[in-house]
Design a protein around this motif. Structure first.
Motif, PDB file in Angstrom:
ATOM      1  N   GLY A 112      -1.414  -1.141 -12.949  1.00  0.00           N
ATOM      2  CA  GLY A 112      -2.669  -1.861 -12.796  1.00  0.00           C
ATOM      3  C   GLY A 112      -3.146  -1.975 -11.367  1.00  0.00           C
ATOM      4  N   VAL A 113      -2.508  -1.261 -10.438  1.00  0.00           N
ATOM      5  CA  VAL A 113      -2.956  -1.314  -9.048  1.00  0.00           C
ATOM      6  C   VAL A 113      -4.201  -0.451  -8.883  1.00  0.00           C
ATOM      7  CG1 VAL A 113      -0.653  -1.775  -8.163  1.00  0.00           C
ATOM      8  CG2 VAL A 113      -1.444   0.593  -8.336  1.00  0.00           C
ATOM      9  N   ALA A 114      -5.027  -0.791  -7.916  1.00  0.00           N
ATOM     10  CA  ALA A 114      -6.169   0.053  -7.583  1.00  0.00           C
ATOM     11  C   ALA A 114      -5.649   1.374  -7.031  1.00  0.00           C
ATOM     12  CB  ALA A 114      -7.063  -0.640  -6.565  1.00  0.00           C
ATOM     13  N   ALA A 115      -6.281   2.489  -7.397  1.00  0.00           N
ATOM     14  CA  ALA A 115      -5.748   3.800  -7.019  1.00  0.00           C
ATOM     15  C   ALA A 115      -6.894   4.776  -6.779  1.00  0.00           C
ATOM     16  CB  ALA A 115      -4.829   4.332  -8.114  1.00  0.00           C
ATOM     17  N   TYR A 116      -6.704   5.635  -5.775  1.00  0.00           N
ATOM     18  CA  TYR A 116      -7.762   6.564  -5.357  1.00  0.00           C
ATOM     19  C   TYR A 116      -7.166   7.900  -4.946  1.00  0.00           C
ATOM     20  CZ  TYR A 116     -10.543   2.364  -5.323  1.00  0.00           C
ATOM     21  OH  TYR A 116     -11.164   1.218  -5.708  1.00  0.00           O
ATOM     22  N   THR A 117      -7.947   8.944  -5.165  1.00  0.00           N
ATOM     23  CA  THR A 117      -7.630  10.279  -4.667  1.00  0.00           C
ATOM     24  C   THR A 117      -8.627  10.634  -3.584  1.00  0.00           C
ATOM     25  OG1 THR A 117      -6.728  11.012  -6.790  1.00  0.00           O
ATOM     26  CG2 THR A 117      -7.435  12.722  -5.246  1.00  0.00           C
ATOM     27  N   TYR A 118      -8.132  10.876  -2.380  1.00  0.00           N
ATOM     28  CA  TYR A 118      -8.963  11.380  -1.291  1.00  0.00           C
ATOM     29  C   TYR A 118      -9.058  12.897  -1.410  1.00  0.00           C
ATOM     30  CZ  TYR A 118      -8.833   7.213   1.830  1.00  0.00           C
ATOM     31  OH  TYR A 118      -8.976   5.987   2.413  1.00  0.00           O
ATOM     32  N   GLU A 119     -10.217  13.444  -1.148  1.00  0.00           N
ATOM     33  CA  GLU A 119     -10.380  14.891  -0.939  1.00  0.00           C
ATOM     34  C   GLU A 119     -10.959  15.041   0.461  1.00  0.00           C
ATOM     35  OE1 GLU A 119      -9.359  17.327  -2.731  1.00  0.00           O
ATOM     36  OE2 GLU A 119      -8.957  16.460  -4.697  1.00  0.00           O
TER      37      GLU A 119
ATOM     38  N   LEU B 210       0.870  -1.176   0.000  1.00  0.00           N
ATOM     39  CA  LEU B 210       0.000   0.000   0.000  1.00  0.00           C
ATOM     40  C   LEU B 210       0.901   1.218   0.000  1.00  0.00           C
ATOM     41  CD1 LEU B 210      -2.636   1.678   0.451  1.00  0.00           C
ATOM     42  CD2 LEU B 210      -2.309   1.277   2.911  1.00  0.00           C
ATOM     43  N   MET B 211       0.705   2.137  -0.953  1.00  0.00           N
ATOM     44  CA  MET B 211       1.472   3.382  -0.979  1.00  0.00           C
ATOM     45  C   MET B 211       0.519   4.550  -0.753  1.00  0.00           C
ATOM     46  SD  MET B 211       3.855   5.164  -3.946  1.00  0.00           S
ATOM     47  CE  MET B 211       4.981   3.812  -4.031  1.00  0.00           C
ATOM     48  N   ILE B 212       0.925   5.437   0.154  1.00  0.00           N
ATOM     49  CA  ILE B 212       0.142   6.634   0.466  1.00  0.00           C
ATOM     50  C   ILE B 212       1.021   7.851   0.211  1.00  0.00           C
ATOM     51  CG2 ILE B 212      -1.092   7.894   2.267  1.00  0.00           C
ATOM     52  CD1 ILE B 212      -1.573   5.202   3.645  1.00  0.00           C
ATOM     53  N   MET B 213       0.546   8.759  -0.618  1.00  0.00           N
ATOM     54  CA  MET B 213       1.267  10.001  -0.930  1.00  0.00           C
ATOM     55  C   MET B 213       0.416  11.178  -0.470  1.00  0.00           C
ATOM     56  SD  MET B 213       2.339  11.478  -4.667  1.00  0.00           S
ATOM     57  CE  MET B 213       0.644  12.000  -4.975  1.00  0.00           C
ATOM     58  N   ALA B 214       1.039  12.120   0.225  1.00  0.00           N
ATOM     59  CA  ALA B 214       0.296  13.255   0.785  1.00  0.00           C
ATOM     60  C   ALA B 214       1.019  14.558   0.492  1.00  0.00           C
ATOM     61  CB  ALA B 214       0.124  13.078   2.290  1.00  0.00           C
ATOM     62  N   ALA B 215       0.292  15.652   0.672  1.00  0.00           N
ATOM     63  CA  ALA B 215       0.824  17.018   0.556  1.00  0.00           C
ATOM     64  C   ALA B 215       1.424  17.284  -0.820  1.00  0.00           C
ATOM     65  CB  ALA B 215       1.834  17.305   1.657  1.00  0.00           C
ATOM     66  N   GLN B 216       0.845  16.722  -1.863  1.00  0.00           N
ATOM     67  CA  GLN B 216       1.260  17.066  -3.221  1.00  0.00           C
ATOM     68  C   GLN B 216       0.936  18.527  -3.499  1.00  0.00           C
ATOM     69  OE1 GLN B 216      -0.824  15.092  -6.541  1.00  0.00           O
ATOM     70  NE2 GLN B 216       1.197  14.507  -7.335  1.00  0.00           N
ATOM     71  N   HIS B 217      -0.194  18.992  -2.971  1.00  0.00           N
ATOM     72  CA  HIS B 217      -0.552  20.409  -3.032  1.00  0.00           C
ATOM     73  C   HIS B 217      -0.284  21.029  -1.674  1.00  0.00           C
ATOM     74  CE1 HIS B 217      -3.450  19.433  -6.574  1.00  0.00           C
ATOM     75  NE2 HIS B 217      -2.254  19.793  -7.011  1.00  0.00           N
TER      76      HIS B 217
ATOM     77  N   ALA C  44      -5.001  -9.268  -8.593  1.00  0.00           N
ATOM     78  CA  ALA C  44      -3.850  -8.376  -8.561  1.00  0.00           C
ATOM     79  C   ALA C  44      -3.755  -7.680  -7.211  1.00  0.00           C
ATOM     80  CB  ALA C  44      -3.961  -7.341  -9.675  1.00  0.00           C
ATOM     81  N   ALA C  45      -2.528  -7.591  -6.693  1.00  0.00           N
ATOM     82  CA  ALA C  45      -2.301  -6.951  -5.393  1.00  0.00           C
ATOM     83  C   ALA C  45      -1.757  -5.544  -5.593  1.00  0.00           C
ATOM     84  CB  ALA C  45      -1.324  -7.776  -4.563  1.00  0.00           C
ATOM     85  N   GLY C  46      -1.952  -4.705  -4.587  1.00  0.00           N
ATOM     86  CA  GLY C  46      -1.375  -3.366  -4.585  1.00  0.00           C
ATOM     87  C   GLY C  46      -2.426  -2.282  -4.611  1.00  0.00           C
ATOM     88  N   LEU C  47      -2.167  -1.218  -3.842  1.00  0.00           N
ATOM     89  CA  LEU C  47      -3.126  -0.123  -3.718  1.00  0.00           C
ATOM     90  C   LEU C  47      -2.352   1.175  -3.549  1.00  0.00           C
ATOM     91  CD1 LEU C  47      -6.132   0.681  -3.428  1.00  0.00           C
ATOM     92  CD2 LEU C  47      -5.956   0.127  -1.002  1.00  0.00           C
ATOM     93  N   PHE C  48      -2.793   2.213  -4.230  1.00  0.00           N
ATOM     94  CA  PHE C  48      -2.173   3.543  -4.152  1.00  0.00           C
ATOM     95  C   PHE C  48      -3.223   4.565  -3.751  1.00  0.00           C
ATOM     96  CE2 PHE C  48      -1.346   7.694  -6.069  1.00  0.00           C
ATOM     97  CZ  PHE C  48      -0.089   7.989  -5.525  1.00  0.00           C
ATOM     98  N   LEU C  49      -2.867   5.427  -2.790  1.00  0.00           N
ATOM     99  CA  LEU C  49      -3.761   6.486  -2.323  1.00  0.00           C
ATOM    100  C   LEU C  49      -3.032   7.822  -2.406  1.00  0.00           C
ATOM    101  CD1 LEU C  49      -5.146   4.818   0.938  1.00  0.00           C
ATOM    102  CD2 LEU C  49      -6.146   4.732  -1.358  1.00  0.00           C
ATOM    103  N   SER C  50      -3.688   8.804  -2.994  1.00  0.00           N
ATOM    104  CA  SER C  50      -3.172  10.173  -3.050  1.00  0.00           C
ATOM    105  C   SER C  50      -4.080  11.051  -2.196  1.00  0.00           C
ATOM    106  CB  SER C  50      -3.158  10.673  -4.500  1.00  0.00           C
ATOM    107  OG  SER C  50      -2.656  11.993  -4.581  1.00  0.00           O
ATOM    108  N   LEU C  51      -3.532  11.574  -1.106  1.00  0.00           N
ATOM    109  CA  LEU C  51      -4.345  12.329  -0.149  1.00  0.00           C
ATOM    110  C   LEU C  51      -4.345  13.815  -0.500  1.00  0.00           C
ATOM    111  CD1 LEU C  51      -3.351  10.709   3.275  1.00  0.00           C
ATOM    112  CD2 LEU C  51      -4.927   9.881   1.513  1.00  0.00           C
ATOM    113  N   HIS C  52      -5.549  14.350  -0.696  1.00  0.00           N
ATOM    114  CA  HIS C  52      -5.741  15.767  -1.003  1.00  0.00           C
ATOM    115  C   HIS C  52      -6.838  16.316  -0.113  1.00  0.00           C
ATOM    116  CE1 HIS C  52      -3.371  16.134  -4.839  1.00  0.00           C
ATOM    117  NE2 HIS C  52      -3.462  14.812  -4.749  1.00  0.00           N
ATOM    118  N   SER C  53      -7.066  17.622  -0.201  1.00  0.00           N
ATOM    119  CA  SER C  53      -8.240  18.235   0.396  1.00  0.00           C
ATOM    120  C   SER C  53      -8.654  19.379  -0.538  1.00  0.00           C
ATOM    121  CB  SER C  53      -7.940  18.763   1.812  1.00  0.00           C
ATOM    122  OG  SER C  53      -7.157  19.929   1.786  1.00  0.00           O
ATOM    123  N   PHE C  54      -9.955  19.665  -0.634  1.00  0.00           N
ATOM    124  CA  PHE C  54     -11.005  19.207   0.242  1.00  0.00           C
ATOM    125  C   PHE C  54     -12.226  18.873  -0.578  1.00  0.00           C
ATOM    126  CE2 PHE C  54     -11.439  23.770  -0.243  1.00  0.00           C
ATOM    127  CZ  PHE C  54     -12.794  23.995  -0.399  1.00  0.00           C
TER     128      PHE C  54
END
Length: 824
Positions: free
Chosen positions: A392-399, A181-188, A321-331
Motif C-alpha cells: 500500500g505504499v506510494a510507488a512510481y516508475t521514473y523514465e 523511502l526505497m529506490i531501485m535502479a538499473a533493473q534494465h 500511510a507512510a512509505g514510498l518506492f521508486l523504480s528508476l528507469h530510462s528513458f
C-alpha cells in the motif's frame, strides 16, 4: 523486442564465460546490433504501441514530439512502414549506439579510465559497489552496506555472478520515527543513467549531512534504502560491449539469443499481463511470478522495510500511510504510477489514483516529466505495482532522460539536477505521501538571527500551485490548489511533530504568498534546525522545509545617502559598520559608479522561463511560478510573453481577454491585457487575437519595474486571469525576462568625486567602525549623480552590502531644498 527471426540471424548474446571474463565480443555479435538503426515512429494511437514491440526493440517515447523510438533491423523497419506510420531514422540515437558499440574497451581499461567505456560519468558495477561500500565505511553513523540477495549467475553457481546490495542511509543514532523511502535502479541493464542517479543521491545525502539542513533533516527523519544495481549481471554485459542488453542473465531463457528474463515483468502482481511468454522477447516474464533471484531479493527486502497498510489491494490506502518506492528507469521523461499492469481507462485506476497522481505531479513540476498511469502503455509484473499492491505504499516508475546512451554532459548539466530535486522531494514526502503533496510547499527559505534585537528574520515563499502533469490527459482534471491559510515554524523537528510551534506572518493572499516574519529568539539554539511548514485553506499541511539559522554579524548605517550640494561644495558624511555578532568582522570598501537602466535591454542577459500548459475557463485564474537568476544575473526591465492558444474559434472570446500579472521576487507587479481592464493592452489586442494560434507580446521600459528595473533572484509569480467568458487552452508558454547589467559592484573602479577615509578594516564584536566619506561636487556638473559603496563582509548573511550615494548638484543655493532632504 526485435523481430524474433531477425534476432536469431543476428545473435545478441555469446557464451557467458566471455561476459564474465570481460573479453572482446565477437565481431558477429557487435555487427548484429550495429546493422540495425533507431527509428522514430510518429503518431501511434494510444493502445497501439504494443504491436510495435513485435517489430522492433521498443526503446521509449517522445511525448513532446509524439513519436516512439524503436531499434529495428531493415526487415523490422519495413514491417513498421507497412502499417502506414510515418517513419524517420533517428540519426542521433543511431550514431550514439554505434559509437558505444565501437568503443575500444581494451584500450579504455588499459588507459586506466574509469566508468563504463565511452561514458566516464557512469560507474561500472564494481565502481558503484566500491564507492557505496566506502560511503558506509567512512560514515557508519549515517550508512550501512548490506547484501539482500544474489544475481541469477551467482544463485545458479556460475563463476562471476554478483550479490544484490542495498545501501541504507539514515542517522543510525536518531531517536525519531524514520519513514522509509526505497529506490531501485538499473533493473534494465542498458539504462545507464539510473544506477548513477541512485548512487549520486546516496552520496549527496551522506556528504552533505554536516552542512546542508535538508540532508540533515532527511537523514534524521528518514531511512532511505538504495539498490543501485538491481541487475548486476546484465549491467556487466553492457559494460563489456552488449549495449542493448536489457534483461537479467538467466541462461535457460533464450540461450544464444536475447538471453534472460525481464525483471520488470517478473513480480507477483499482474504477472502474465502485458508481457510475453516468448523467452526471446525483451519483455519475457519468466516461467512463474518471482522466478528470478533478483526479483525475490527485492520483494523479500520490502518485507523488512515497509508496513502493510491494507489487507486487500482493492481497498483504499489510509491517507496517513507512510512509505514510498521508486523504480528508476530510462528513458522518455515520464513519471508512471500504479496500476501499470492493468489496461487503459479509469475503471482500472488504483483506489488511491488521485493521491498518486498529485504526488506524481509534484515530481513532474520538478522534472518537467509527463505524469500518468497509462502514458507508456501497460506492463504486468512491475516492481512498482508489487510495492503498491503488497504494502500500500506510494510507488512510481521514473523514465529518465532521452536515450539509453545519454551523454555525460546532458546528464550532469540538465537531467541530474532535476532528478536530484525530485528525489529530495520524494524523501520529504515519504512520511505522508498520500497527504502532504496536496499542501503548500515552502521555498527560498532564509532565517537570519540578529543579536541586537534577539529576533530571527524569516523569509521565503509558500506555494500551493506546484503541480505539473506534462500535458497528460488522464484524471483528476483539477489539482488541489487552495489559498495558503497558515505558516508555522518550530525548532529541532517539523511543526507537526513539535510541542512548541510558532505562527509566522506572510504577505499577500492566495495560493502563493511571501513569508516575512520576525520570531523572538531569546533562547535560540544555533545548532538546531528551523522547520517551516505551510497549511492551505482545506487544512492540509505540505511537506516542511528546513533551514540553518545564520547569525548576522554586520550592521550598516545608513544604507543610502541623499545629498544636495551647490556646485563646488564639499561635504563630509559618516558611514557606520557595526559588529552585532559574536565573531570578528572583516570588511573592505570600494566605490563604483551607479548604473541606471539603459534604454531597452541587453539581449545576452535574457532569461527564458518555460511554464506548464493550462486550461483557463472564463472568470478563472491560473497561477504559475518559476525561479529567476538561474541562467543570468541582472536587473529586470521588462518581459516578453509567448504562447499557443486553442478554444478561441467559435466562441465569444479572444486571446487578449486573458490578463497576466507578473510579480517579481521583491513583490513588484505589472499587469497587462484583459477585457475592459485598465491594464496596458497586449500587442495582439482586439480582433487580431480572435482565432486559435500562437501569440506574443513584449513590455519593456521604466513603467514596468521602475527606472532601474528589479532584481531577478528568487521566485517569479505569473497570474493568468480570464476576464471574459469561454475557455482557453494555453500551451508552449514562455516568459522571457529582459535584463540590463545588475546594479551593484560588478567591477569596482573608484569614483573621482568620492573619497573614503578607510578602505578596509576589522571590527570587534560590539564595536563600531566609522568611515568618513568626502564628496567633492567640484568634480561634477549640475544634475544628479550616483555612486555605490561596495562593502565586502565576512558575514554569512550578507557577503556584500551596497550603499547608495545620491548627489544632486545645483548652481544656486536656493535649490538646496528639494526632494533629497528636508530643509534644516
Amino acid at each position: 523486442m526485435l523481430d524474433r527471426r531477425s534476432w536469431r540471424q543476428h545473435p545478441a548474446m555469446v557464451l557467458v564465460s566471455l561476459l564474465l571474463a570481460g573479453l572482446a565480443w565477437p565481431a558477429s555479435v557487435v555487427a548484429g546490433a550495429a546493422s540495425g538503426e533507431v527509428i522514430q515512429v510518429y503518431d501511434v494511437p494510444p493502445g497501439k504501441s504494443a504491436e510495435l514491440r513485435y517489430l522492433g526493440d521498443f526503446w521509449g517515447i517522445n511525448w513532446r514530439e509524439n513519436y516512439i523510438s524503436l531499434h529495428v533491423t531493415p526487415r523490422g523497419r519495413a514491417a513498421v512502414e507497412a502499417l502506414g506510420y510515418r517513419v524517420e531514422t533517428d540519426e542521433r540515437k543511431t550514431s550514439a549506439l554505434h559509437d558505444f558499440i565501437n568503443v575500444d574497451r581494451a584500450a579504455w581499461r588499459a588507459a586506466g579510465l574509469n566508468g563504463i567505456p565511452g561514458f566516464p560519468c557512469y560507474r561500472t558495477v564494481d565502481e558503484t559497489h566500491a564507492d557505496l561500500a566506502a560511503l558506509a565505511s567512512d560514515r557508519p553513523d549515517l550508512a550501512r552496506w548490506e547484501v539482500i540477495g544474489q544475481s541469477w549467475l551467482k544463485a545458479n553457481g556460475h563463476v562471476g555472478g554478483d550479490d544484490v546490495h542495498v545501501l541504507v542511509v539514515g542517522n543510525q543514532g536518531s531517536t525519531q520515527t524514520r519513514a522509509p523511502l526505497m529506490i531501485m535502479a538499473a533493473q534494465h541493464a542498458r539504462e545507464l543513467v539510473t544506477a548513477e542517479s541512485a548512487t549520486r543521491f546516496a552520496e549527496w545525502l551522506v556528504n552533505h549531512y554536516d552542512q546542508n539542513p535538508t540532508a540533515r533533516w532527511l537523514l534524521d527523519h528518514r531511512d532511505i534504502h538504495i539498490i543501485a544495481q538491481h541487475n548486476p549481471d546484465g549491467r556487466r554485459a553492457v559494460e563489456n560491449g552488449q549495449s542493448l542488453w536489457r534483461k537479467n542473465s538467466n541462461l535457460s531463457a533464450c540461450a544464444g539469443g536475447t538471453t534472460g528474463v525481464d525483471l520488470n515483468r517478473n513480480s507477483n502482481y499482474f504477472w502474465g499481463t502485458f508481457s510475453s511468454t516468448d523467452a526471446c522477447s525483451q519483455i519475457y516474464r519468466g516461467l512463474a511470478p518471482g522466478s528470478e533471484p533478483e526479483t525475490v531479493a527485492v520483494q523479500n527486502y520490502m518485507n523488512q522495510v515497509f508496513d502493510r497498510h491494507r489487507d486487500n489491494m482493492n481497498d483504499p490506502v489510509p491517507v496517513d500511510a507512510a512509505g514510498l518506492f521508486l523504480s528508476l528507469h530510462s528513458f522518455g521523461n515520464l513519471m508512471l504510477f500504479p496500476w501499470e499492469g492493468l489496461g487503459s481507462g479509469a475503471a482500472n485506476d488504483a483506489p488511491n489514483h488521485n493521491q498518486l497522481a498529485w504526488l506524481g505531479r509534484k515530481l513532474g513540476y520538478l522534472t518537467g516529466y509527463q505524469v500518468g498511469r497509462t502514458i507508456l502503455g501497460p506492463a504486468g509484473g512491475t516492481m512498482t505495482d508489487y510495492a503498491h499492491a503488497e504494502f500500500g505504499v506510494a510507488a512510481y516508475t521514473y523514465e529518465i532522460g532521452n536515450t539509453f546512451q545519454q551523454g555525460c554532459n546532458s546528464f550532469e548539466t540538465t537531467l541530474w539536477p532535476d532528478v536530484l530535486d525530485s528525489l529530495i522531494y520524494s524523501a520529504k514526502a515519504a512520511e505522508l505521501p498520500y497527504l502532504a503533496p496536496r499542501g503548500p510547499e515552502v521555498a527560498d527559505l532564509i532565517a537570519i538571527y540578529d543579536a541586537s534585537s534577539s529576533q530571527i528574520e524569516i523569509t521565503g515563499m509558500a506555494d500551493d500551485t506546484r503541480f505539473d502533469r506534462g500535458g497528460a490527459s488522464e484524471g483528476p482534471s483539477a489539482d488541489p490548489i487552495h489559498d495558503v491559510a497558515e505558516v508555522r515554524a518550530s525548532f529541532g523537528q517539523p511543526p507537526h511533530l513539535s510541542d512548541t510551534v510558532f505562527t509566522l506572518d506572510f504577505v499577500g493572499s492566495g495560493a502563493i504568498v511571501a513569508i516575512d516574519a520576525l520570531l523572538d529568539a531569546d533562547a535560540f539554539d544555533p545548532n538546531q534546525l528551523l522547520f517551516v511548514q505551510a497549511t492551505d485553506s482545506k487544512g492540509i499541511a505540505g511537506v516542511p522545509a528546513a533551514v540553518q539559522v545564520q547569525q548576522r554579524v554586520a550592521g550598516i548605517s545608513p544604507d543610502v545617502f541623499n545629498l544636495n550640494l551647490v556646485a563646488g561644495q564639499t561635504r563630509a558624511e559618516t558611514l557606520l559598520i557595526s559588529n552585532i555578532g559574536d565573531q570578528l568582522l572583516n570588511w573592505n570598501v570600494q566605490a563604483d559608479t551607479g548604473r541606471a537602466a539603459l534604454a531597452g535591454h541587453q539581449p545576452d542577459l535574457d532569461e527564458t522561463l518555460n511554464l506548464a500548459a493550462f486550461t483557463l475557463p472564463g472568470g478563472a485564474t491560473v497561477v504559475r511560478s518559476a525561479a529567476g537568476d538561474e541562467t543570468s544575473r541582472g536587473q529586470v526591465v521588462g518581459f516578453s510573453f509567448s504562447g499557443s492558444v486553442s478554444g478561441i474559434s467559435g466562441n465569444a472570446t479572444w486571446a487578449s481577454d486573458m490578463a497576466l500579472t507578473v510579480t517579481s521576487p521583491d513583490s513588484l507587479s505589472f499587469s497587462v491585457g484583459g477585457y475592459n481592464t485598465i491594464n496596458p493592452p497586449w500587442d495582439f489586442n482586439g480582433s487580431a487575437s480572435n482565432t486559435d494560434g500562437s501569440y506574443s507580446s513584449s513590455h519593456i521600459g521604466p513603467d514596468i519595474f521602475g527606472s532601474n528595473g528589479t532584481g531577478d533572484a528568487g521566485t517569479w509569480q505569473f497570474d493568468f486571469n480570464h476576464t471574459w467568458n469561454g475557455t482557453m487552452n494555453w500551451s508552449n508558454l514562455v516568459l522571457t525576462l529582459h535584463k540590463n547589467e545588475p546594479l551593484g559592484c560588478v567591477a569596482p573602479e573608484g569614483v573621482a568625486w568620492l573619497q573614503i577615509s578607510k578602505a578596509s578594516g576589522q571590527t570587534m564584536p560590539g564595536d563600531v567602525s566609522e568611515i568618513v566619506l568626502t564628496i567633492d561636487s567640484g568634480e561634477l556638473a549640475p544634475g544628479q549623480h550616483q555612486a555605490l559603496l561596495c562593502i565586502d563582509l565576512d558575514d554569512p548573511t550578507r557577503e556584500l552590502a551596497v550603499v547608495e550615494v545620491n548627489v544632486n548638484v545645483t548652481d544656486h543655493l536656493e535649490i538646496f531644498q528639494d526632494r533629497f532632504e528636508p530643509e534644516n
